[in-house]
Design a protein around this motif. Structure first.
Motif: not given
Length: 118
Positions: A71-75, A54-58, A112-117
């Protein structure tokens, strides 16, 4: 002689990249094996831009300015409804998935997106 050294070096570098990726994504291997699972849906439809973690490093993420989903702030700021709507309808350069995924599949992606925090 120089050619043999270059080929050996190239194979070693590429091999080490695959080995390090295999170790870092081992936690996702079992989760992505189920095609209908949220992890499988994410891996198939989202990971190419947002990355498995989920870190968008691609490379694709950098080109399209994909959001860092860990990103916890975005979450904290994003509601479940906003995440659902972004997946359903798209946002910015991100395409909408309303025609590709069912509402239930998109709904399963929200936790699932929440679990990427991080």
């Amino acid at each position: 002689m120089k050619y043999a050294f270059f080929v050996t070096f190239f194979v070693a570098v590429i091999g080490s990249m695959f080995i390090s990726r295999a170790g870092s994504s081992a936690t996702f291997t079992s989760a992505t094996s189920a095609p209908g699972s949220a992890a499988g849906l994410y891996s198939k439809n989202c990971a190419s831009c947002h990355g498995l973690d989920g870190r968008a490093k691609t490379i694709k993420a950098r080109r399209n300015h994909a959001r860092n989903l860990s990103d916890p702030e975005w979450q904290d700021k994003a509601s479940d409804e906003r995440i659902f709507n972004s997946i359903m309808n798209g946002k910015g350069k991100m395409p909408g998935y309303a025609k590709k995924l069912s509402a239930q599949e998109i709904d399963s992606l929200v936790p699932y997106v929440r679990s990427l925090r991080k």
